[in-house]
Motif scaffolding. Sequence first.
Motif, PDB file in Angstrom:
ATOM      1  N   VAL A 128       0.813  -1.223   0.000  1.00  0.00           N
ATOM      2  CA  VAL A 128       0.000   0.000   0.000  1.00  0.00           C
ATOM      3  C   VAL A 128       0.843   1.268   0.000  1.00  0.00           C
ATOM      4  CG1 VAL A 128      -2.022  -1.082   1.070  1.00  0.00           C
ATOM      5  CG2 VAL A 128      -0.263  -0.020   2.534  1.00  0.00           C
ATOM      6  N   GLY A 129       2.165   1.139   0.172  1.00  0.00           N
ATOM      7  CA  GLY A 129       3.006   2.323   0.186  1.00  0.00           C
ATOM      8  C   GLY A 129       4.446   2.003  -0.126  1.00  0.00           C
ATOM      9  N   VAL A 130       5.114   2.966  -0.763  1.00  0.00           N
ATOM     10  CA  VAL A 130       6.536   2.840  -1.106  1.00  0.00           C
ATOM     11  C   VAL A 130       7.214   4.192  -0.945  1.00  0.00           C
ATOM     12  CG1 VAL A 130       8.222   2.341  -2.931  1.00  0.00           C
ATOM     13  CG2 VAL A 130       6.132   0.975  -2.778  1.00  0.00           C
ATOM     14  N   ALA A 131       8.388   4.186  -0.346  1.00  0.00           N
ATOM     15  CA  ALA A 131       9.276   5.342  -0.320  1.00  0.00           C
ATOM     16  C   ALA A 131      10.572   4.895  -0.984  1.00  0.00           C
ATOM     17  CB  ALA A 131       9.533   5.806   1.112  1.00  0.00           C
ATOM     18  N   ARG A 132      10.961   5.576  -2.053  1.00  0.00           N
ATOM     19  CA  ARG A 132      12.164   5.221  -2.812  1.00  0.00           C
ATOM     20  C   ARG A 132      13.166   6.366  -2.700  1.00  0.00           C
ATOM     21  NH1 ARG A 132      14.669   5.736  -7.778  1.00  0.00           N
ATOM     22  NH2 ARG A 132      13.219   7.347  -8.450  1.00  0.00           N
ATOM     23  N   THR A 133      14.385   6.040  -2.229  1.00  0.00           N
ATOM     24  CA  THR A 133      15.366   7.063  -1.879  1.00  0.00           C
ATOM     25  C   THR A 133      16.749   6.766  -2.455  1.00  0.00           C
ATOM     26  OG1 THR A 133      14.172   7.426   0.193  1.00  0.00           O
ATOM     27  CG2 THR A 133      16.433   8.258   0.097  1.00  0.00           C
ATOM     28  N   LEU A 134      17.436   7.830  -2.834  1.00  0.00           N
ATOM     29  CA  LEU A 134      18.844   7.783  -3.226  1.00  0.00           C
ATOM     30  C   LEU A 134      19.628   8.466  -2.114  1.00  0.00           C
ATOM     31  CD1 LEU A 134      18.325   9.082  -6.869  1.00  0.00           C
ATOM     32  CD2 LEU A 134      18.348   6.711  -6.092  1.00  0.00           C
ATOM     33  N   THR A 135      20.690   7.816  -1.615  1.00  0.00           N
ATOM     34  CA  THR A 135      21.439   8.398  -0.500  1.00  0.00           C
ATOM     35  C   THR A 135      22.876   7.902  -0.470  1.00  0.00           C
ATOM     36  OG1 THR A 135      21.496   8.730   1.898  1.00  0.00           O
ATOM     37  CG2 THR A 135      20.684   6.597   1.134  1.00  0.00           C
ATOM     38  N   ASP A 136      23.737   8.674   0.198  1.00  0.00           N
ATOM     39  CA  ASP A 136      25.115   8.247   0.447  1.00  0.00           C
ATOM     40  C   ASP A 136      25.271   7.724   1.878  1.00  0.00           C
ATOM     41  OD1 ASP A 136      25.089  10.572   2.009  1.00  0.00           O
ATOM     42  OD2 ASP A 136      26.335  11.708   0.609  1.00  0.00           O
ATOM     43  N   PHE A 137      24.208   7.762   2.678  1.00  0.00           N
ATOM     44  CA  PHE A 137      24.186   7.306   4.072  1.00  0.00           C
ATOM     45  C   PHE A 137      25.168   8.072   4.960  1.00  0.00           C
ATOM     46  CE2 PHE A 137      22.613   3.618   1.705  1.00  0.00           C
ATOM     47  CZ  PHE A 137      21.437   3.359   2.398  1.00  0.00           C
ATOM     48  N   ALA A 138      25.664   9.217   4.500  1.00  0.00           N
ATOM     49  CA  ALA A 138      26.627   9.981   5.275  1.00  0.00           C
ATOM     50  C   ALA A 138      26.252  11.452   5.403  1.00  0.00           C
ATOM     51  CB  ALA A 138      28.013   9.872   4.650  1.00  0.00           C
ATOM     52  N   PHE A 139      25.549  11.992   4.383  1.00  0.00           N
ATOM     53  CA  PHE A 139      25.286  13.424   4.391  1.00  0.00           C
ATOM     54  C   PHE A 139      23.912  13.784   3.834  1.00  0.00           C
ATOM     55  CE2 PHE A 139      25.795  17.739   2.559  1.00  0.00           C
ATOM     56  CZ  PHE A 139      26.142  18.425   3.713  1.00  0.00           C
ATOM     57  N   CYS A 140      23.507  13.154   2.746  1.00  0.00           N
ATOM     58  CA  CYS A 140      22.271  13.571   2.104  1.00  0.00           C
ATOM     59  C   CYS A 140      21.471  12.382   1.569  1.00  0.00           C
ATOM     60  CB  CYS A 140      22.543  14.549   0.970  1.00  0.00           C
ATOM     61  SG  CYS A 140      23.544  13.850  -0.353  1.00  0.00           S
ATOM     62  N   ALA A 141      20.184  12.621   1.423  1.00  0.00           N
ATOM     63  CA  ALA A 141      19.279  11.632   0.842  1.00  0.00           C
ATOM     64  C   ALA A 141      18.206  12.377   0.065  1.00  0.00           C
ATOM     65  CB  ALA A 141      18.639  10.778   1.927  1.00  0.00           C
ATOM     66  N   TYR A 142      17.846  11.817  -1.083  1.00  0.00           N
ATOM     67  CA  TYR A 142      16.780  12.380  -1.897  1.00  0.00           C
ATOM     68  C   TYR A 142      15.647  11.372  -1.938  1.00  0.00           C
ATOM     69  CZ  TYR A 142      14.090  13.948  -5.908  1.00  0.00           C
ATOM     70  OH  TYR A 142      13.064  14.345  -6.718  1.00  0.00           O
ATOM     71  N   LEU A 143      14.548  11.701  -1.316  1.00  0.00           N
ATOM     72  CA  LEU A 143      13.347  10.857  -1.336  1.00  0.00           C
ATOM     73  C   LEU A 143      12.625  11.162  -2.640  1.00  0.00           C
ATOM     74  CD1 LEU A 143      11.290   8.928  -0.154  1.00  0.00           C
ATOM     75  CD2 LEU A 143      10.467  10.761   1.305  1.00  0.00           C
ATOM     76  N   SER A 144      12.863  10.330  -3.619  1.00  0.00           N
ATOM     77  CA  SER A 144      12.377  10.584  -4.960  1.00  0.00           C
ATOM     78  C   SER A 144      10.903  10.260  -5.125  1.00  0.00           C
ATOM     79  CB  SER A 144      13.200   9.781  -5.965  1.00  0.00           C
ATOM     80  OG  SER A 144      12.741  10.022  -7.268  1.00  0.00           O
ATOM     81  N   ASP A 145      10.456   9.176  -4.508  1.00  0.00           N
ATOM     82  CA  ASP A 145       9.055   8.765  -4.652  1.00  0.00           C
ATOM     83  C   ASP A 145       8.474   8.386  -3.302  1.00  0.00           C
ATOM     84  OD1 ASP A 145       8.839   8.692  -7.642  1.00  0.00           O
ATOM     85  OD2 ASP A 145      10.453   7.231  -7.391  1.00  0.00           O
ATOM     86  N   LEU A 146       7.344   8.972  -2.982  1.00  0.00           N
ATOM     87  CA  LEU A 146       6.559   8.599  -1.811  1.00  0.00           C
ATOM     88  C   LEU A 146       5.144   8.389  -2.309  1.00  0.00           C
ATOM     89  CD1 LEU A 146       6.352   8.198   1.286  1.00  0.00           C
ATOM     90  CD2 LEU A 146       5.682  10.604   1.408  1.00  0.00           C
ATOM     91  N   ALA A 147       4.703   7.153  -2.298  1.00  0.00           N
ATOM     92  CA  ALA A 147       3.385   6.826  -2.833  1.00  0.00           C
ATOM     93  C   ALA A 147       2.621   5.975  -1.828  1.00  0.00           C
ATOM     94  CB  ALA A 147       3.530   6.065  -4.152  1.00  0.00           C
ATOM     95  N   VAL A 148       1.383   6.372  -1.564  1.00  0.00           N
ATOM     96  CA  VAL A 148       0.491   5.623  -0.677  1.00  0.00           C
ATOM     97  C   VAL A 148      -0.838   5.467  -1.399  1.00  0.00           C
ATOM     98  CG1 VAL A 148      -0.715   5.604   1.549  1.00  0.00           C
ATOM     99  CG2 VAL A 148       1.626   6.502   1.401  1.00  0.00           C
ATOM    100  N   ALA A 149      -1.344   4.257  -1.447  1.00  0.00           N
ATOM    101  CA  ALA A 149      -2.620   3.995  -2.119  1.00  0.00           C
ATOM    102  C   ALA A 149      -3.705   4.903  -1.549  1.00  0.00           C
ATOM    103  CB  ALA A 149      -3.014   2.528  -1.959  1.00  0.00           C
ATOM    104  N   ARG A 150      -4.512   5.456  -2.431  1.00  0.00           N
ATOM    105  CA  ARG A 150      -5.547   6.419  -2.010  1.00  0.00           C
ATOM    106  C   ARG A 150      -6.488   5.858  -0.947  1.00  0.00           C
ATOM    107  NH1 ARG A 150      -7.365   7.884  -7.809  1.00  0.00           N
ATOM    108  NH2 ARG A 150      -5.570   9.035  -8.507  1.00  0.00           N
TER     109      ARG A 150
END
Length: 136
Positions: free
Chosen positions: A59-81
């Motif tokens: 029912v939900g997904v959070a997809r992230t790109l990160t270096d685990f040291a300084f920054c992370a970009y949460l590219s997709d956050l989707a939750v079923a309506r």
Amino acid sequence: MTGAVVYALEPGLAADAFQGVLVASGLAPRPPADDLERLGRMLAASDLIVTARLDGRLVGVARTLTDFAFCAYLSDLAVARDVQGRGIGRRLIAETRAAAGPEVSLLLTAAPGIEGYYEAIGMTRVPQAFRFDRER
């Protein structure tokens, strides 16, 4: 849907499952939801994929790109309506932050019209951000 929502890291999430959540959330027009091959590449290159399942249903997904040291970009956050408003998005973000670690700042680009949601959960607007839009 009577059980508890189960949150997990799912690095091997299938593209068709991701596609299903994008469609169910109403976000399908934003990412390339009609292109399973591209969704697969997106998932394969992700550093963190956090999922939410209710009675086994994704029912939900959070997809992230990160270096685990300084920054992370949460590219997709989707939750079923049909399950929005139950705190699932907020918890996916919390699980993402916990997995990325306390040294990491989390950045995202809100879908048009839902910026208020992120402010309501305590995220700060970043006026000094810039981007180049995708060509396709």
